[in-house]
Design a protein around this motif. Sequence first.
Motif, PDB file in Angstrom:
ATOM      1  N   LYS A   1     -24.305 -20.977   0.295  1.00  0.00           N
ATOM      2  CA  LYS A   1     -24.467 -20.496  -1.073  1.00  0.00           C
ATOM      3  C   LYS A   1     -23.751 -19.166  -1.284  1.00  0.00           C
ATOM      4  O   LYS A   1     -24.277 -18.229  -1.879  1.00  0.00           O
ATOM      5  CB  LYS A   1     -25.958 -20.372  -1.420  1.00  0.00           C
ATOM      6  CG  LYS A   1     -26.692 -21.705  -1.383  1.00  0.00           C
ATOM      7  CD  LYS A   1     -28.153 -21.556  -1.769  1.00  0.00           C
ATOM      8  CE  LYS A   1     -28.877 -22.897  -1.726  1.00  0.00           C
ATOM      9  NZ  LYS A   1     -30.292 -22.786  -2.074  1.00  0.00           N
TER      10      LYS A   1
ATOM     11  N   ARG B   1     -21.397 -18.379  -3.211  1.00  0.00           N
ATOM     12  CA  ARG B   1     -21.145 -18.039  -4.616  1.00  0.00           C
ATOM     13  C   ARG B   1     -22.389 -17.618  -5.373  1.00  0.00           C
ATOM     14  O   ARG B   1     -22.292 -16.984  -6.430  1.00  0.00           O
ATOM     15  CB  ARG B   1     -20.542 -19.244  -5.339  1.00  0.00           C
ATOM     16  CG  ARG B   1     -19.090 -19.509  -5.080  1.00  0.00           C
ATOM     17  CD  ARG B   1     -18.582 -20.568  -6.040  1.00  0.00           C
ATOM     18  NE  ARG B   1     -18.794 -20.175  -7.443  1.00  0.00           N
ATOM     19  CZ  ARG B   1     -17.932 -20.393  -8.412  1.00  0.00           C
ATOM     20  NH1 ARG B   1     -16.798 -21.009  -8.142  1.00  0.00           N
ATOM     21  NH2 ARG B   1     -18.184 -20.036  -9.649  1.00  0.00           N
ATOM     22  N   SER B   2     -23.543 -17.989  -4.887  1.00  0.00           N
ATOM     23  CA  SER B   2     -24.775 -17.845  -5.665  1.00  0.00           C
ATOM     24  C   SER B   2     -24.980 -16.447  -6.259  1.00  0.00           C
ATOM     25  O   SER B   2     -25.245 -16.316  -7.452  1.00  0.00           O
ATOM     26  CB  SER B   2     -25.982 -18.245  -4.811  1.00  0.00           C
ATOM     27  OG  SER B   2     -27.176 -18.112  -5.555  1.00  0.00           O
TER      28      SER B   2
END
Length: 391
Positions: free
Chosen positions: A127, A129-130
């Motif tokens: 994740k 990019r989260s």
Amino acid sequence: MSRARHKLSASKVKNAEVGTLYDGGGLQLEKTSRSSGKWIYRYSRLSRRRDMGLGPYPSISLADARVARDHWESVKNNGCDPIDVRDEEYAQQQIEQNAYDPIFEDAVLSCLKHNAAKLKKGGVAGKWRSPLDTHVIPKLGKRRVSSLKTHDIKRVLEPIWKNHKPTADKVVQRTKMVLNYCLDQDAKVDPLIVNKAVGRLPIVNHKTENIEATPWQDVPALYRRLNKFTSSNLALRLLILTVQRADSVCGARFDEFEGDVWTVPAERMKSNESQAEDFRVPLSSEAMLIVEECKKRHKNGFLFPGHRSKPIHGNSLLKALNELEEPGRPHGFRSSFKDWQRETHPGLETISETCLAHKVGNKTERSYQRSDLLEPRRSLKAKWAKFVLGI
């Protein structure tokens, strides 16, 4: 004696026939028809005559042509060749027009693709990019990276700086990574604006909290309570016995098991794609019984089937522990195993670290370590299984 200037008038230019008209000071108009032509600035440079085009007539008026002539004459008087200077300026304009300057949202995607090989699961499972998708892109996603300033980054960080410091740190690290990537592509961007933004925020003393782990002495009692033959309970049992990570266990497939060895494929190991390797896990007798039990509910090749032909998610393990009111988390059983080893089998640090798929030693030392210590790990895992079963 200076040559006369401004010999022409607008009406004279308009009414002139085909031919060359001289305005003085090197400015001339070559009329190719009664209604069109081209302006030229003629000058000498190092005893060489040069003709510099100033643009078409009538798009360029007489007044505009005179302004252009005066500008380039000034350049020549300062010791430079007007045509060379103009060519350099044009080349620079072309560079600037073609310069890499994406909006931040597109830069994130390009950066992720570029660095995928060194990110866990290519940046998807981890994740990566989260934090950017949640906190940066909504505010700055449509902005050109060249337009970003220190106050923009500060505005993003302020709402999460004090109460969500770990997330803020991820935003800082990943935003810098994106901007550094853009800088490498020759974008006009300054990655230091992130550091400057952090410097304008108050210092926060954040205490990192470790993942809650079940005390090793309590593991046998908890193992007995995981007595329902559900995917989540069986997965937790296998996780405890093998001390592998939740992603590795939840996605386990029957074709990964051969005899008493489970080979976890590289893509489910916690590692960068470029460094990932398959990992062999020796199975105790109890672990093999769990595999046999799972065969009774065989579905799509997964030991622990979930919904829509997919394996269960790690959240299923958390839910099962919460239902038992167990504060320990799935990842914490690795700590439970490590504490058990330290207190009951001291001196086996290298073996226990290898059981956890941790790298042991520095890069040079690891280059000489060609064995995965399968048999020593098998012995230690068997002792751990006996402890867990209360034997």
